[in-house]
Design an enzyme around this catalytic site. Structure first.
Site, PDB file in Angstrom:
ATOM      1  N   HIS A 131      -3.389   7.216   2.610  1.00 28.70           N
ATOM      2  CA  HIS A 131      -3.802   5.879   2.173  1.00 28.70           C
ATOM      3  C   HIS A 131      -5.095   5.532   2.899  1.00 28.70           C
ATOM      4  O   HIS A 131      -5.250   5.786   4.088  1.00 28.70           O
ATOM      5  CB  HIS A 131      -2.694   4.875   2.527  1.00 28.70           C
ATOM      6  N   ASN A 164      -9.992  -0.514   0.993  1.00 28.21           N
ATOM      7  CA  ASN A 164      -8.547  -0.334   0.832  1.00 28.21           C
ATOM      8  C   ASN A 164      -8.129  -0.853  -0.553  1.00 28.21           C
ATOM      9  O   ASN A 164      -8.139  -2.056  -0.797  1.00 28.21           O
ATOM     10  CB  ASN A 164      -7.842  -1.119   1.953  1.00 28.21           C
ATOM     11  N   CYS A 201       0.810  -1.222   0.000  1.00 33.13           N
ATOM     12  CA  CYS A 201       0.000   0.000   0.000  1.00 33.13           C
ATOM     13  C   CYS A 201       0.844   1.273   0.000  1.00 33.13           C
ATOM     14  O   CYS A 201       0.320   2.367  -0.191  1.00 33.13           O
ATOM     15  CB  CYS A 201      -0.951  -0.011   1.184  1.00 33.13           C
TER      16      CYS A 201
HETATM   17  N1  COA Z   1     -17.995  -9.036  11.534  1.00 29.66           N
HETATM   18  C1  COA Z   1     -18.332  -9.356  12.783  1.00 29.66           C
HETATM   19  N2  COA Z   1     -17.432  -9.765  13.699  1.00 29.66           N
HETATM   20  C2  COA Z   1     -16.139  -9.827  13.324  1.00 29.66           C
HETATM   21  C3  COA Z   1     -15.725  -9.498  12.015  1.00 29.66           C
HETATM   22  C4  COA Z   1     -16.726  -9.086  11.107  1.00 29.66           C
HETATM   23  N3  COA Z   1     -16.437  -8.752   9.839  1.00 29.66           N
HETATM   24  N4  COA Z   1     -14.407  -9.642  11.941  1.00 29.66           N
HETATM   25  C5  COA Z   1     -13.989 -10.057  13.135  1.00 29.66           C
HETATM   26  N5  COA Z   1     -15.042 -10.171  13.984  1.00 29.66           N
HETATM   27  C6  COA Z   1     -15.033 -10.576  15.387  1.00 29.66           C
HETATM   28  C7  COA Z   1     -13.835 -11.443  15.712  1.00 29.66           C
HETATM   29  O1  COA Z   1     -14.119 -12.803  15.442  1.00 29.66           O
HETATM   30  C8  COA Z   1     -13.658 -11.171  17.168  1.00 29.66           C
HETATM   31  O2  COA Z   1     -14.579 -11.961  17.902  1.00 29.66           O
HETATM   32  P1  COA Z   1     -14.134 -12.699  19.251  1.00 29.66           P
HETATM   33  O3  COA Z   1     -13.709 -11.576  20.171  1.00 29.66           O
HETATM   34  O4  COA Z   1     -15.367 -13.411  19.659  1.00 29.66           O
HETATM   35  O5  COA Z   1     -12.995 -13.562  18.842  1.00 29.66           O
HETATM   36  C9  COA Z   1     -14.069  -9.717  17.348  1.00 29.66           C
HETATM   37  O6  COA Z   1     -14.882  -9.415  16.208  1.00 29.66           O
HETATM   38  C10 COA Z   1     -12.904  -8.771  17.409  1.00 29.66           C
HETATM   39  O7  COA Z   1     -12.029  -9.077  16.310  1.00 29.66           O
HETATM   40  P2  COA Z   1     -10.729  -8.271  16.063  1.00 29.66           P
HETATM   41  O8  COA Z   1     -10.024  -8.839  14.871  1.00 29.66           O
HETATM   42  O9  COA Z   1      -9.958  -8.189  17.354  1.00 29.66           O
HETATM   43  O10 COA Z   1     -11.346  -6.842  15.708  1.00 29.66           O
HETATM   44  P3  COA Z   1     -10.657  -5.445  15.642  1.00 29.66           P
HETATM   45  O11 COA Z   1     -11.363  -4.548  16.581  1.00 29.66           O
HETATM   46  O12 COA Z   1      -9.169  -5.515  15.704  1.00 29.66           O
HETATM   47  O13 COA Z   1     -11.042  -4.983  14.156  1.00 29.66           O
HETATM   48  C11 COA Z   1     -10.065  -4.764  11.967  1.00 29.66           C
HETATM   49  C12 COA Z   1     -10.572  -5.723  13.048  1.00 29.66           C
HETATM   50  C13 COA Z   1      -9.502  -5.591  10.827  1.00 29.66           C
HETATM   51  C14 COA Z   1     -11.233  -3.931  11.499  1.00 29.66           C
HETATM   52  C15 COA Z   1      -8.975  -3.824  12.586  1.00 29.66           C
HETATM   53  O14 COA Z   1      -8.054  -4.598  13.314  1.00 29.66           O
HETATM   54  C16 COA Z   1      -8.237  -3.052  11.515  1.00 29.66           C
HETATM   55  O15 COA Z   1      -8.823  -2.309  10.753  1.00 29.66           O
HETATM   56  N6  COA Z   1      -6.898  -3.176  11.478  1.00 29.66           N
HETATM   57  C17 COA Z   1      -6.068  -2.493  10.464  1.00 29.66           C
HETATM   58  C18 COA Z   1      -5.970  -3.365   9.249  1.00 29.66           C
HETATM   59  C19 COA Z   1      -5.434  -2.623   8.055  1.00 29.66           C
HETATM   60  O16 COA Z   1      -5.639  -1.438   7.908  1.00 29.66           O
HETATM   61  N7  COA Z   1      -4.773  -3.364   7.163  1.00 29.66           N
HETATM   62  C20 COA Z   1      -4.271  -2.865   5.926  1.00 29.66           C
HETATM   63  C21 COA Z   1      -3.060  -2.069   6.139  1.00 29.66           C
HETATM   64  S1  COA Z   1      -2.475  -1.434   4.616  1.00 29.66           S
END
Ligand code: COA
Length: 333
Positions: free
Chosen positions: A255, A285, A114
């Site tokens: 980004h 993204n 990215c």
């Molecule tokens: N819908 C519903 N529940 C979901 C889900 C979805 N799409 N995705 C994950 N969950 C659940 C998980 O299973 C987890 O449940 P549990 O606690 O029972 O295990 C809970 O939600 C929390 O998951 P988690 O992965 O810890 O969520 P988060 O708050 O970290 O959010 C992202 C996840 C991906 C949205 C966040 O981490 C993020 O945006 N990170 C940056 C990623 C990024 O920008 N990447 C590209 C960089 S260029």
């Protein structure tokens, strides 16, 4: 260093829209869960035989058109692709052929995920700066949807497909459009985002213990922490190097990875909403294409007035990150 002019910018996205509600057909999720954590409502994906190459070609033609230059004026093509439809021939070589750029012109891809647009801009700056090439086409194009694990609700909610292109050339008027530009990487945390080829050793030898899936595997929480701790101070440093203050810069074009990450950078710069360009809601993204898509769409929608300055910043797999303070001349998109 010879000065660089950003001469034209273009973008292209596929027509097919996948909304958060559509994703409920694949796994248990909700529009509310996705939107509140990411700012994303929908994303575009390629379908059928359409690929990132079609998007890259369209974006490149638009950027060339705006630059007033022709394919035969291009001295070098840099593809910034992390999820192209094929490893080789590269995106850049394929576009050289499709655009009719002369067949002796060098064309290559670089992989900085990215951050690819910022990395490509720095490489182009070096080439133009030392007088090696005069006019360079940068194309960032990815079909992330083809390497997304659509059963993984933590990653497949985030990514979309798209392309952005930039024509950069030696500035005849002596005005450099790059006021500052930095790029960085930290391979020690590279495992935070991975895409490993499905592969096997020679059948006559012992096989590897792990075989890649070809899909994006991501530790979302740690990527989030990395982005909010690394990017805002980096942007502040890049602005300081430009000789401008953050107040003097007109726009932040970051980004588009997560609205909350965008807001963390906005908060650090103390920018009002009208200075911050965000379209993640509609595209998710789109990797290295996200900055040029946000820039051109921002102009089309009247959010960005050209004849201005902007701080661009990106981060992604590698881990890589980068930022640039640039001049946005009138007529570039
Ligand atoms: N819908 C519903 N529940 C979901 C889900 C979805 N799409 N995705 C994950 N969950 C659940 C998980 O299973 C987890 O449940 P549990 O606690 O029972 O295990 C809970 O939600 C929390 O998951 P988690 O992965 O810890 O969520 P988060 O708050 O970290 O959010 C992202 C996840 C991906 C949205 C966040 O981490 C993020 O945006 N990170 C940056 C990623 C990024 O920008 N990447 C590209 C960089 S260029």
């Amino acid at each position: 260093m010879k000065p660089l002019k950003i001469a034209g910018v273009g973008y292209s996205v596929p027509k097919t829209v996948i909304t958060n509600d559509d994703l409920k057909k694949l796994y248990e999720t909700s529009d509310e869960w996705i939107y509140t954590r990411t700012g994303i409502k929908e994303r575009r994906v390629v379908s059928g035989d359409e690929t990132a190459i079609d998007l890259g070609l369209d974006a490149a033609k638009k950027a060339l058109d705006k630059s007033g230059l022709k394919p035969e004026d291009i001295d070098c093509i840099i593809g910034a692709a992390s999820a192209p439809p094929q490893l080789y021939p590269t995106l850049a070589c394929t576009l050289q052929d499709k655009l009719g750029v002369p067949n002796c012109v060098p064309a290559f891809d670089l992989t900085a995920a990215c951050t690819g647009l910022i990395y490509a801009l720095q490489v182009a700056r070096g080439f133009i700066g030392c007088g090696l090439y005069k006019t360079i086409l940068i194309v960032a194009a990815d079909n992330n949807s083809k390497i997304t694990d659509w059963s993984d609700r933590g990653t497949s909610i985030l990514f979309g497909d798209g392309a952005g292109a930039m024509v950069v050339t030696e500035a005849e008027d002596g005005i450099d459009d790059i006021l500052s530009l930095n790029m960085s990487a930290n391979g020690t945390i590279g495992q935070l985002i991975q895409t490993n080829f499905p592969s096997q050793c020679c059948p006559l030898v012992e096989q590897a213990s792990e075989v890649g899936t070809g899909k994006i595997i991501m530790n979302g929480k740690d990527v989030y922490k990395f982005a909010v701790s690394t990017v805002p101070p980096y942007v502040v440093d890049c602005i300081a190097q430009s000789g401008m203050t953050s107040d003097e810069i007109d726009y932040l074009i970051p980004h588009q990875a997560n609205q909350r990450i965008i807001e963390a950078i906005q908060k650090r710069l103390n920018y009002s909403d009208d200075k911050v360009i965000s379209n993640i809601k509609y595209y998710g993204n789109t990797s290295a294409a996200s900055i040029p898509i946000a820039l051109v769409e921002g102009v089309e929608q009247g959010k960005i007035k050209l004849g201005s300055t902007a701080i661009l910043c990106g981060f992604g797999a590698g881990m890589t990150w980068g930022a640039a303070v640039v001049r946005l001349r009138k007529g570039i998109c």
